[in-house]
Design a protein around this motif. Structure first.
Motif: not given
Length: 220
Positions: A148, A176, A203, A207
């Protein structure tokens, strides 16, 4: 700009994303084909068409194969590659969930050699973290970060051995990412020694279901 593109959505489900990908193929390092967490049991006509269009546009095609952190039978991984080659004319393979520990290095080396003998022109390893140093010497490209954006910004560390490898052989896959910060994510990967990147805004749980805005020129 050199982008590794994992677009894990069916072409019939989001044809617009695949059209944009085909249009921007010149800006990619490679496109990962992943019809069914691998090649699937039989050819998918939609992926056959997309792969053909991507190849015509100049993209390098990599077939997705899961190694289950070294627990999967290497013969099954090679069989995945052969199906990707036969059905989608893949140039090589993207090995997901590759082990990162030194103990798995010898088996990974054998697997890569088998894939090369089977005709893989490009092999990408994805341990998702910085592995033991020897892994990066096995492949054409190694993904040393998958995670992330918040982790990438706050907790990324770069071991000294990465400086001994050309930036063109290292990749960071970041999800993200706020859309406005996608250009920054590309620049940050370069600053951290990875010339190849793949920032997406999506996400979990998938993702990679959306195309990176970087490909449309948002990265400048």
């Amino acid at each position: 700009m050199s982008l590794l593109i994992p677009l894990y959505v069916h072409p019939a489900e989001d044809p617009g994303a695949w059209h944009r990908l085909i249009s921007g193929a010149a800006h990619t390092y490679a496109v990962i084909l992943n019809p069914a967490s691998g090649p699937g049991r039989e050819p998918d006509p939609a992926f056959t068409a997309a792969a053909g269009a991507l190849r015509t546009a100049g993209a390098r095609l990599l077939g997705y194969a899961d190694t289950a952190y070294g627990r999967r039978d290497p013969a099954e991984v090679v069989a995945d590659l052969r199906r990707h080659q036969e059905w989608y004319a893949a140039d090589g393979c993207f090995l997901d969930r590759v082990p990162a520990e030194r103990a798995g290095l010898a088996e990974c080396r054998k697997l890569v050699r088998s894939l090369r003998r089977a005709g893989a022109g490009t092999v990408v390893l994805n341990p998702g973290v910085h592995p033991a140093p020897g892994y990066a010497r096995l492949a054409d490209l190694t993904v040393t970060f998958e995670g992330h954006w918040s982790t990438y910004v706050s907790a990324f560390t770069r071991p000294a051995w990465t400086a001994r490898h050309p930036a063109e052989r290292l990749c960071h896959l970041v999800y993200g990412v706020p859309e406005a910060l996608v250009p920054l994510a590309v620049r940050t990967a370069h600053e951290r020694g990875a010339a190849v990147s793949g920032p997406v805004t999506g996400e979990q749980p998938n993702p990679w279901a959306g195309l990176t805005p970087a490909l449309s020129g948002a990265a400048g």
